[in-house]
Design a protein around this motif. Sequence first.
Motif, PDB file in Angstrom:
ATOM      1  N   LEU A  46       0.831  -1.200   0.000  1.00 48.06           N
ATOM      2  CA  LEU A  46       0.000   0.000   0.000  1.00 48.06           C
ATOM      3  C   LEU A  46       0.868   1.253   0.000  1.00 48.06           C
ATOM      4  O   LEU A  46       0.570   2.227  -0.705  1.00 48.06           O
ATOM      5  N   THR A  47       1.946   1.226   0.779  1.00 52.15           N
ATOM      6  CA  THR A  47       2.855   2.380   0.819  1.00 52.15           C
ATOM      7  C   THR A  47       3.468   2.642  -0.547  1.00 52.15           C
ATOM      8  O   THR A  47       3.559   3.789  -0.996  1.00 52.15           O
ATOM      9  N   THR A  48       3.886   1.577  -1.224  1.00 54.72           N
ATOM     10  CA  THR A  48       4.482   1.731  -2.549  1.00 54.72           C
ATOM     11  C   THR A  48       3.471   2.280  -3.555  1.00 54.72           C
ATOM     12  O   THR A  48       3.805   3.133  -4.388  1.00 54.72           O
ATOM     13  N   ARG A  49       2.234   1.804  -3.468  1.00 50.35           N
ATOM     14  CA  ARG A  49       1.203   2.288  -4.392  1.00 50.35           C
ATOM     15  C   ARG A  49       0.955   3.780  -4.186  1.00 50.35           C
ATOM     16  O   ARG A  49       0.734   4.519  -5.159  1.00 50.35           O
ATOM     17  N   TYR A  50       0.990   4.205  -2.938  1.00 52.11           N
ATOM     18  CA  TYR A  50       0.797   5.627  -2.674  1.00 52.11           C
ATOM     19  C   TYR A  50       1.979   6.454  -3.187  1.00 52.11           C
ATOM     20  O   TYR A  50       1.792   7.513  -3.798  1.00 52.11           O
ATOM     21  N   ILE A  51       3.187   5.996  -2.912  1.00 49.54           N
ATOM     22  CA  ILE A  51       4.364   6.772  -3.297  1.00 49.54           C
ATOM     23  C   ILE A  51       4.523   6.825  -4.812  1.00 49.54           C
ATOM     24  O   ILE A  51       4.827   7.882  -5.385  1.00 49.54           O
ATOM     25  N   LYS A  52       4.296   5.692  -5.482  1.00 50.39           N
ATOM     26  CA  LYS A  52       4.562   5.610  -6.916  1.00 50.39           C
ATOM     27  C   LYS A  52       3.408   6.077  -7.792  1.00 50.39           C
ATOM     28  O   LYS A  52       3.627   6.518  -8.921  1.00 50.39           O
ATOM     29  N   CYS A  53       2.183   5.974  -7.288  1.00 55.57           N
ATOM     30  CA  CYS A  53       1.029   6.244  -8.157  1.00 55.57           C
ATOM     31  C   CYS A  53       0.060   7.272  -7.574  1.00 55.57           C
ATOM     32  O   CYS A  53      -0.239   8.280  -8.214  1.00 55.57           O
ATOM     33  N   LEU A  54      -0.432   7.015  -6.366  1.00 56.30           N
ATOM     34  CA  LEU A  54      -1.512   7.840  -5.822  1.00 56.30           C
ATOM     35  C   LEU A  54      -1.053   9.255  -5.479  1.00 56.30           C
ATOM     36  O   LEU A  54      -1.741  10.234  -5.815  1.00 56.30           O
ATOM     37  N   LEU A  55       0.078   9.390  -4.812  1.00 54.33           N
ATOM     38  CA  LEU A  55       0.552  10.727  -4.448  1.00 54.33           C
ATOM     39  C   LEU A  55       0.878  11.583  -5.677  1.00 54.33           C
ATOM     40  O   LEU A  55       0.485  12.761  -5.720  1.00 54.33           O
ATOM     41  N   PRO A  56       1.586  11.072  -6.676  1.00 55.30           N
ATOM     42  CA  PRO A  56       1.773  11.887  -7.894  1.00 55.30           C
ATOM     43  C   PRO A  56       0.452  12.295  -8.550  1.00 55.30           C
ATOM     44  O   PRO A  56       0.332  13.415  -9.061  1.00 55.30           O
ATOM     45  N   SER A  57      -0.535  11.402  -8.515  1.00 53.16           N
ATOM     46  CA  SER A  57      -1.838  11.742  -9.097  1.00 53.16           C
ATOM     47  C   SER A  57      -2.547  12.835  -8.314  1.00 53.16           C
ATOM     48  O   SER A  57      -3.366  13.582  -8.869  1.00 53.16           O
ATOM     49  N   SER A  58      -2.244  12.931  -7.020  1.00 50.27           N
ATOM     50  CA  SER A  58      -2.924  13.915  -6.170  1.00 50.27           C
ATOM     51  C   SER A  58      -2.285  15.296  -6.227  1.00 50.27           C
ATOM     52  O   SER A  58      -2.908  16.276  -5.803  1.00 50.27           O
ATOM     53  N   LEU A  59      -1.055  15.404  -6.751  1.00 52.59           N
ATOM     54  CA  LEU A  59      -0.342  16.682  -6.712  1.00 52.59           C
ATOM     55  C   LEU A  59      -1.060  17.803  -7.469  1.00 52.59           C
ATOM     56  O   LEU A  59      -1.157  18.930  -6.956  1.00 52.59           O
ATOM     57  N   PRO A  60      -1.582  17.580  -8.694  1.00 52.54           N
ATOM     58  CA  PRO A  60      -2.315  18.673  -9.348  1.00 52.54           C
ATOM     59  C   PRO A  60      -3.496  19.163  -8.526  1.00 52.54           C
ATOM     60  O   PRO A  60      -3.753  20.373  -8.442  1.00 52.54           O
ATOM     61  N   GLY A  61      -4.231  18.226  -7.896  1.00 58.07           N
ATOM     62  CA  GLY A  61      -5.348  18.636  -7.048  1.00 58.07           C
ATOM     63  C   GLY A  61      -4.885  19.374  -5.821  1.00 58.07           C
ATOM     64  O   GLY A  61      -5.500  20.358  -5.395  1.00 58.07           O
ATOM     65  N   LEU A  62      -3.784  18.913  -5.226  1.00 55.50           N
ATOM     66  CA  LEU A  62      -3.230  19.588  -4.052  1.00 55.50           C
ATOM     67  C   LEU A  62      -2.857  21.026  -4.375  1.00 55.50           C
ATOM     68  O   LEU A  62      -3.186  21.951  -3.629  1.00 55.50           O
ATOM     69  N   PHE A  63      -2.186  21.226  -5.499  1.00 55.00           N
ATOM     70  CA  PHE A  63      -1.787  22.586  -5.871  1.00 55.00           C
ATOM     71  C   PHE A  63      -3.000  23.446  -6.231  1.00 55.00           C
ATOM     72  O   PHE A  63      -2.996  24.660  -5.972  1.00 55.00           O
ATOM     73  N   ALA A  64      -4.025  22.845  -6.821  1.00 50.41           N
ATOM     74  CA  ALA A  64      -5.251  23.603  -7.099  1.00 50.41           C
ATOM     75  C   ALA A  64      -5.874  24.102  -5.807  1.00 50.41           C
ATOM     76  O   ALA A  64      -6.299  25.266  -5.702  1.00 50.41           O
ATOM     77  N   GLY A  65      -5.922  23.241  -4.788  1.00 54.98           N
ATOM     78  CA  GLY A  65      -6.449  23.660  -3.500  1.00 54.98           C
ATOM     79  C   GLY A  65      -5.593  24.721  -2.842  1.00 54.98           C
ATOM     80  O   GLY A  65      -6.101  25.668  -2.226  1.00 54.98           O
ATOM     81  N   MET A  66      -4.267  24.601  -2.976  1.00 58.30           N
ATOM     82  CA  MET A  66      -3.366  25.586  -2.380  1.00 58.30           C
ATOM     83  C   MET A  66      -3.522  26.951  -3.035  1.00 58.30           C
ATOM     84  O   MET A  66      -3.469  27.989  -2.359  1.00 58.30           O
ATOM     85  N   LYS A  67      -3.717  26.969  -4.357  1.00 54.07           N
ATOM     86  CA  LYS A  67      -3.880  28.252  -5.053  1.00 54.07           C
ATOM     87  C   LYS A  67      -5.179  28.945  -4.656  1.00 54.07           C
ATOM     88  O   LYS A  67      -5.255  30.179  -4.646  1.00 54.07           O
ATOM     89  N   ILE A  68      -6.189  28.159  -4.335  1.00 54.68           N
ATOM     90  CA  ILE A  68      -7.438  28.744  -3.849  1.00 54.68           C
ATOM     91  C   ILE A  68      -7.277  29.245  -2.426  1.00 54.68           C
ATOM     92  O   ILE A  68      -7.754  30.331  -2.055  1.00 54.68           O
ATOM     93  N   ALA A  69      -6.586  28.464  -1.599  1.00 56.91           N
ATOM     94  CA  ALA A  69      -6.526  28.751  -0.162  1.00 56.91           C
ATOM     95  C   ALA A  69      -5.556  29.867   0.191  1.00 56.91           C
ATOM     96  O   ALA A  69      -5.771  30.573   1.186  1.00 56.91           O
ATOM     97  N   ALA A  70      -4.485  30.043  -0.565  1.00 56.07           N
ATOM     98  CA  ALA A  70      -3.451  31.013  -0.195  1.00 56.07           C
ATOM     99  C   ALA A  70      -3.992  32.443  -0.063  1.00 56.07           C
ATOM    100  O   ALA A  70      -3.770  33.098   0.966  1.00 56.07           O
TER     101      ALA A  70
END
Length: 270
Positions: free
Chosen positions: A169-193
């Motif tokens: 599960l850790t590997t799946r998050y590091i290799k796949c899920l977390l990279p997929s979440s980065l665009p959404g994370l930055f979208a939220g940060m640009k709204i919140a800042a």
Amino acid sequence: MSLRSFKLEYRSWVVIWILSILLLWEGVAWILHLLMSPQQAASRLPYLHDVLAALIRYSGTLAEQGAVTFGNAAIGFAGGTLLGLVLALLMSVAVWLERTLSPYVISSQMIPVIGLAPIVYGIIHNAEWARIFMAAYVTFFPIIIHTLKGLKSAAPEHLELMRSCGASLTTRYIKCLLPSSLPGLFAGMKIAAPLAVTSSIVVELMGAPDGLGVLMVSSLYYGSAQVGMFWATIVLSIGIGLISYLVISLAERWLTPWQPEFRAKGGSRA
């Protein structure tokens, strides 16, 4: 169209947009000065060059108080981002946790900032911690929503392949899920800042001892004598929000270069 020409065209439109705003400001101010007395017109919308002159004249005070506002907003923004990211990760791991927490996360945003700020300030009795809390409060919600959406956007076939290869599960998050979440994370940060900066100023309007909000209130108290200071604080607040947005946008471009808008189009190089 090459990426270089696209960037040049984009920058040209940004320059045109900024110049249009400046000309519109000066034009409306000029019309108001024709229709009203100079004091009345300046209290509604002063000339932009007068605001810029006030920015230079009060630069020391504005820099000192702006650092207080921005510092507290930045700490709250960082805390809210971390909290939102952790909650989004936990909610993506356990569906039952997402179903349990989602109503509370959504309902927490039903309270307007202008109503919550005096309550928080009255309970904490510390302007610094109240500003940090409010900045974190407006930050964590868009971070959760957009990061969770990004986590769910990971390609199912990629996850299935990793499972078939025995990836943990850790590997799946590091290799796949977390990279997929980065665009959404930055979208939220640009709204919140920018919202984090605004929420800190709202707390300062409630009676804090320092910050840009205090300068706004004090300049309004003195009326037309301090109209330059008032508008200078407004422009500085906008500037802080824009700079925060641009810094996050640059970080997004650096950390997520695979996004379509950051790749060269038509096979040309950047």
